[in-house]
Design an enzyme around this catalytic site. Structure first.
Site, PDB file in Angstrom:
ATOM      1  N   PRO A 153       0.837  -1.204   0.000  1.00 18.00           N
ATOM      2  CA  PRO A 153       0.000   0.000   0.000  1.00 18.00           C
ATOM      3  C   PRO A 153       0.867   1.247   0.000  1.00 18.00           C
ATOM      4  CG  PRO A 153      -0.818  -1.597   1.581  1.00 18.00           C
ATOM      5  CD  PRO A 153       0.497  -2.126   1.090  1.00 18.00           C
ATOM      6  N   GLU A 154       0.527   2.180  -0.879  1.00 22.44           N
ATOM      7  CA  GLU A 154       1.301   3.419  -0.975  1.00 22.44           C
ATOM      8  C   GLU A 154       0.551   4.540  -0.258  1.00 22.44           C
ATOM      9  OE1 GLU A 154       3.133   4.414  -4.623  1.00 22.44           O
ATOM     10  OE2 GLU A 154       3.462   2.341  -5.240  1.00 22.44           O
ATOM     11  N   HIS A 174      -4.659 -14.965   9.604  1.00 26.06           N
ATOM     12  CA  HIS A 174      -3.822 -13.782   9.408  1.00 26.06           C
ATOM     13  C   HIS A 174      -4.432 -12.517  10.013  1.00 26.06           C
ATOM     14  CE1 HIS A 174      -1.376 -16.315   6.922  1.00 26.06           C
ATOM     15  NE2 HIS A 174      -2.347 -16.500   6.051  1.00 26.06           N
ATOM     16  N   ARG A 180       1.648 -11.554   5.213  1.00 26.00           N
ATOM     17  CA  ARG A 180       3.110 -11.653   5.141  1.00 26.00           C
ATOM     18  C   ARG A 180       3.805 -11.176   6.414  1.00 26.00           C
ATOM     19  NH1 ARG A 180       4.076  -9.306  -1.007  1.00 26.00           N
ATOM     20  NH2 ARG A 180       2.481 -10.564  -2.022  1.00 26.00           N
ATOM     21  N   LYS A 182      23.144  14.377  -6.397  1.00 22.49           N
ATOM     22  CA  LYS A 182      22.804  12.951  -6.402  1.00 22.49           C
ATOM     23  C   LYS A 182      23.074  12.344  -7.773  1.00 22.49           C
ATOM     24  CE  LYS A 182      19.454  12.332  -2.675  1.00 22.49           C
ATOM     25  NZ  LYS A 182      20.271  11.311  -2.005  1.00 22.49           N
TER      26      LYS A 182
END
Length: 274
Positions: free
Chosen positions: A2-3, A93, A112, A155
């Site tokens: 999830p972002e 879970h 997970r 960078k």
């Protein structure tokens, strides 16, 4: 994973039912997730009033009475499902379950177990090891082209990798970096320190716009992710490059390309992005 938009969608969904309510019941069905849960985790939370739900990067901040913050990260596959009444179909879970005095229950499911939870005194939150080095919030007024230019100065990493660096800007993930770079016309392969200020002036609004669109759309529903009320997000129907390898670019109609950068898929248009 999830972002930021998915996490923000989850935060908003939970806030509607949790803010102002007390945690009447909580069960931690295991002692650890990615990290061990704090000592007396459930007992410390039980009975406290939820004062507010905030977000920092991809972390949900549940502010509890007594100056305590419940820090939550969804990890790779974590989700928080909101329902009326304590669940009677608890799965293998479903690791943490809690309910308010109003009867709404939340299940944290994480197949997970890459998610995490911690309890942090509010006055030490910014010093927490997971938050201390985070860059500015991309949707805040603090995130400007000048700030981004300073963070990228010198960078030699590709632009895609630089934007995924959480010390540069907090909360950006693979999907929305691909989408924002496309909208700004910047190649994900370009070295970050070489991008001119006028191009960064296009990129910052593009980042904000794509994130806001995704939040309003309910987040992207990919693999295991669902919103807190069980409804799937649908921003993936609006992707312009992400997961569209070989399909026509929405601008020039040339095929969208896919490369691997730092072990992750990058999607972009070789014609529109330079």
């Amino acid at each position: 994973m999830p972002e930021l938009p998915e996490v923000e969608t989850t935060r908003r969904g939970l806030a509607m039912r949790l803010e102002g309510r007390r945690i009447a019941r909580i069960e931690a069905r295991r002692a650890d997730l990615r990290f061990p849960l704090p000592k007396d985790f459930a007992a410390t939370i039980r009975g406290r009033r939820v004062e507010a739900l905030d977000r920092r990067a991809k972390y949900i901040l549940v502010r509890l009475e007594g100056g305590l913050v419940w820090l939550i990260h969804l990890g790779m596959s974590g989700r928080m499902v909101l329902r009326s009444g304590w669940p009677n179909d608890i799965g293998a879970h479903d690791h943490v379950i809690f309910a308010t005095d109003e009867g709404w229950a939340v299940t944290f499911n994480d197949a997970r177990r890459f998610g995490m939870m911690d309890l942090v005194p509010a006055d030490r939150l910014e010093q927490h090891r997971l938050l201390a080095c985070l860059g500015p919030e991309p949707l805040s007024d603090d995130f400007t082209p000048a700030v981004l230019q300073a963070a990228l100065a010198g960078k030699r990493t590709p632009m895609k990798a630089a934007l995924l660096d959480q010390t540069v800007v907090a909360g950006l993930g693979n999907i929305y970096v691909c989408e924002a770079l496309f909208r700004a016309g910047i190649s994900p392969r370009r070295l970050a320190g070489t991008v001119r200020p006028e191009r960064l002036a296009r990129l910052v609004p593009a980042i904000k716009k794509v994130l806001l669109e995704a939040v309003e759309a309910g987040g992207s529903s990919l693999r295991d992710y669902v919103q807190s009320d069980g409804e799937l997000g649908y921003f993936q129907t609006r992707f312009r490059v992400y997961d569209r390898e070989g399909q026509p670019c929405t601008a020039c109609r040339r095929p969208v390309k896919r490369i691997v950068q730092s072990g992750r898929s990058t999607f972009y248009c070789g014609t529109c992005q330079k």
